[in-house]
Design a protein around this motif. Structure first.
Motif, PDB file in Angstrom:
ATOM      1  N   ARG A   1      -8.578   1.561 -52.774  1.00 44.53           N
ATOM      2  CA  ARG A   1      -7.863   0.735 -51.805  1.00 44.53           C
ATOM      3  C   ARG A   1      -6.501   0.293 -52.332  1.00 44.53           C
ATOM      4  NH1 ARG A   1     -10.484  -0.654 -47.160  1.00 44.53           N
ATOM      5  NH2 ARG A   1     -12.289   0.702 -46.914  1.00 44.53           N
TER       6      ARG A   1
ATOM      7  N   SER B   1      -2.660   0.736 -50.842  1.00 47.31           N
ATOM      8  CA  SER B   1      -1.778  -0.405 -50.613  1.00 47.31           C
ATOM      9  C   SER B   1      -0.549  -0.406 -51.512  1.00 47.31           C
ATOM     10  CB  SER B   1      -2.539  -1.722 -50.828  1.00 47.31           C
ATOM     11  OG  SER B   1      -3.574  -1.872 -49.885  1.00 47.31           O
TER      12      SER B   1
ATOM     13  N   LEU C   1       2.738   0.536 -49.880  1.00 46.74           N
ATOM     14  CA  LEU C   1       3.033  -0.487 -48.877  1.00 46.74           C
ATOM     15  C   LEU C   1       3.571  -1.765 -49.531  1.00 46.74           C
ATOM     16  CD1 LEU C   1       2.685  -1.432 -45.872  1.00 46.74           C
ATOM     17  CD2 LEU C   1       0.400  -2.166 -46.531  1.00 46.74           C
TER      18      LEU C   1
ATOM     19  N   SER D   1      -3.802   4.976 -42.425  1.00 43.81           N
ATOM     20  CA  SER D   1      -2.859   5.360 -43.469  1.00 43.81           C
ATOM     21  C   SER D   1      -2.565   6.852 -43.463  1.00 43.81           C
ATOM     22  CB  SER D   1      -3.405   4.965 -44.846  1.00 43.81           C
ATOM     23  OG  SER D   1      -4.630   5.635 -45.110  1.00 43.81           O
TER      24      SER D   1
ATOM     25  N   PRO E   1       3.664  -1.272 -41.339  1.00 42.07           N
ATOM     26  CA  PRO E   1       3.137  -2.363 -42.170  1.00 42.07           C
ATOM     27  C   PRO E   1       4.129  -2.849 -43.220  1.00 42.07           C
ATOM     28  CG  PRO E   1       1.506  -0.626 -41.929  1.00 42.07           C
ATOM     29  CD  PRO E   1       2.775  -0.096 -41.355  1.00 42.07           C
TER      30      PRO E   1
ATOM     31  N   SER F   1      -0.512  -9.162 -46.533  1.00 43.39           N
ATOM     32  CA  SER F   1      -1.059  -7.825 -46.300  1.00 43.39           C
ATOM     33  C   SER F   1      -2.478  -7.871 -45.753  1.00 43.39           C
ATOM     34  CB  SER F   1      -1.043  -7.015 -47.601  1.00 43.39           C
ATOM     35  OG  SER F   1      -1.962  -7.550 -48.536  1.00 43.39           O
TER      36      SER F   1
ATOM     37  N   GLU G   1      -2.742  -5.519 -42.619  1.00 41.11           N
ATOM     38  CA  GLU G   1      -3.586  -4.334 -42.708  1.00 41.11           C
ATOM     39  C   GLU G   1      -4.693  -4.355 -41.654  1.00 41.11           C
ATOM     40  OE1 GLU G   1      -3.055  -3.435 -47.506  1.00 41.11           O
ATOM     41  OE2 GLU G   1      -5.025  -3.936 -46.676  1.00 41.11           O
TER      42      GLU G   1
ATOM     43  N   TYR H   1      -5.102  -0.471 -41.546  1.00 38.38           N
ATOM     44  CA  TYR H   1      -4.643   0.217 -42.757  1.00 38.38           C
ATOM     45  C   TYR H   1      -5.691   0.013 -43.854  1.00 38.38           C
ATOM     46  CZ  TYR H   1      -1.135   2.117 -45.958  1.00 38.38           C
ATOM     47  OH  TYR H   1      -0.440   2.915 -46.841  1.00 38.38           O
TER      48      TYR H   1
ATOM     49  N   GLY I   1      -6.403  -0.612 -46.856  1.00 40.12           N
ATOM     50  CA  GLY I   1      -5.905  -1.051 -48.147  1.00 40.12           C
ATOM     51  C   GLY I   1      -6.761  -2.144 -48.746  1.00 40.12           C
TER      52      GLY I   1
ATOM     53  N   GLN J   1      -7.602  -5.182 -46.287  1.00 33.21           N
ATOM     54  CA  GLN J   1      -8.689  -4.923 -45.342  1.00 33.21           C
ATOM     55  C   GLN J   1     -10.035  -4.904 -46.055  1.00 33.21           C
ATOM     56  OE1 GLN J   1      -9.353  -0.978 -43.510  1.00 33.21           O
ATOM     57  NE2 GLN J   1      -8.869  -1.969 -41.556  1.00 33.21           N
TER      58      GLN J   1
END
Length: 332
Positions: free
Chosen positions: A103, A107, A110, A176, A198, A268, A272, A277, A279, A282
């Motif tokens: 994950r 991320s 991002l 993603s 994002p 985030s 997310e 997303y 990441g 999430q």
């Protein structure tokens, strides 16, 4: 002498970070214990539980740790962490560090893009606003920062999603990578397109604090005696801003830039969720709602360590940016 003091300073900081990480993990554990969510009903369902035998329910309770005393659970987790084992995710049935690594890999692009863009753009806007204090660029930038600082990140994410994905159709709606595409067929361009919205959301929301703080520092510099002397010598306004303004606001800008890591990571989580997303943010929400205590503790400790490391790097860079701090350290 300077190296000795630097090492001593770093050692004290690392000890303090270790104590803070311990406190963060304990608070997270206590909050999870106080959660009204029942792990069995949340993940298995009331209907499924009603159709199970007593032995099956006991095995589920043992798996989710319901029948284990809280003190024993926390000490067991802490003992494993000290040995380098963060446990196994109850939802993903994989080692916690494996889930976090996957994950965090999603991320990383991002968060890094948002961190760099917000820092550079925030400093540029702050310097511009401070140099044109009271004029239309200053009023425009201040108005933008005030509006953005009071705008929820998830609302901005939904707005950008509606404009660029639903109405214009320029960018993907979420995820993603493209849905249904094999992993080996996904290109770097595909990942980049899915990360644009994002990252843009986090960048926009992260600009306000840096810009406003840099503006105040820039105003102080522009009203200082040495800037008045530089103007009296005939230096142009552009030269004053570049030679004196940027040099003196760079130190607080670096401080804010590394301190903003916590804001970007916190933002985030909601962003997310909006963009689906997959990441680290999430995964934290999924772990919290699913009562996956090992995963949530692991994510909390790792993200807290990243934030504390950012603050430590900012402290260590002070002496590199500002010679006065190096001289002060040497005198000590």
């Amino acid at each position: 002498m300077i190296l000795k003091h630097r090492l001593k300073f770093t050692g004290k900081k690392l000890i303090r970070i270790g104590i803070l990480l311990l406190g963060v993990s304990l608070v997270t554990f206590l909050l999870m214990c106080a959660s009204p969510l029942d792990p069995l009903q949340t993940n298995v369902g009331q209907v499924a539980l009603g159709s199970m035998s007593a032995e099956q329910v006991e095995r589920l309770e043992a798996y989710w740790g319901v029948d284990t005393p809280p003190v024993q659970r926390y000490l067991g987790w802490l003992s494993g962490v000290l040995q380098g084992d963060f446990g196994t995710s109850l939802l993903y049935r994989q080692p916690v560090m494996t889930v976090i690594g996957e994950r965090l890999g999603n991320s990383f692009l991002l968060l890094l893009a948002a961190w760099m863009i917000s820092g550079v753009l925030g400093m540029a806007l702050g310097v511009t606003a401070g140099a044109f204090r009271g004029k239309w660029p200053d009023k425009l930038i201040r108005g933008y920062c005030i509006v953005i600082s009071s705008t929820p990140a998830f609302w901005l994410a939904i707005l950008l999603l509606m404009i660029f994905s639903v109405w214009l159709g320029w960018l993907p709606v979420g995820l993603s990578v493209p849905a249904g595409m094999a992993a080996e067929a996904v290109s770097a361009a595909d990942r980049l397109r899915h990360a644009i919205l994002p990252a843009l959301t986090l960048s926009i929301t992260g600009v306000a604090n840096i810009a406003l703080h840099t503006r105040e520092k820039m105003i102080d510099v522009m009203e200082s005696d040495y800037v008045l002397f530089a103007r009296a010598r005939g230096e142009s306004e552009l030269s004053v801003v570049l030679r004196h303004g940027l040099r003196n606001v760079s130190l607080p800008a670096i401080t804010l830039q590394f301190a903003s890591v916590s804001e970007i990571i916190g933002g985030s989580v909601l962003v997310e969720q909006v963009f689906s997303y997959p990441g680290l943010g999430q995964a934290a929400v999924t772990a919290g709602l699913g009562s996956d205590l090992p995963l949530l503790l692991g994510i909390t400790v790792i993200t807290a360590a990243i934030v504390f490391a950012g603050n430590l790097i900012a402290d260590l860079l002070y002496g590199v940016v500002d010679p006065r701090i190096r001289r002060g350290t040497a005198r000590e």
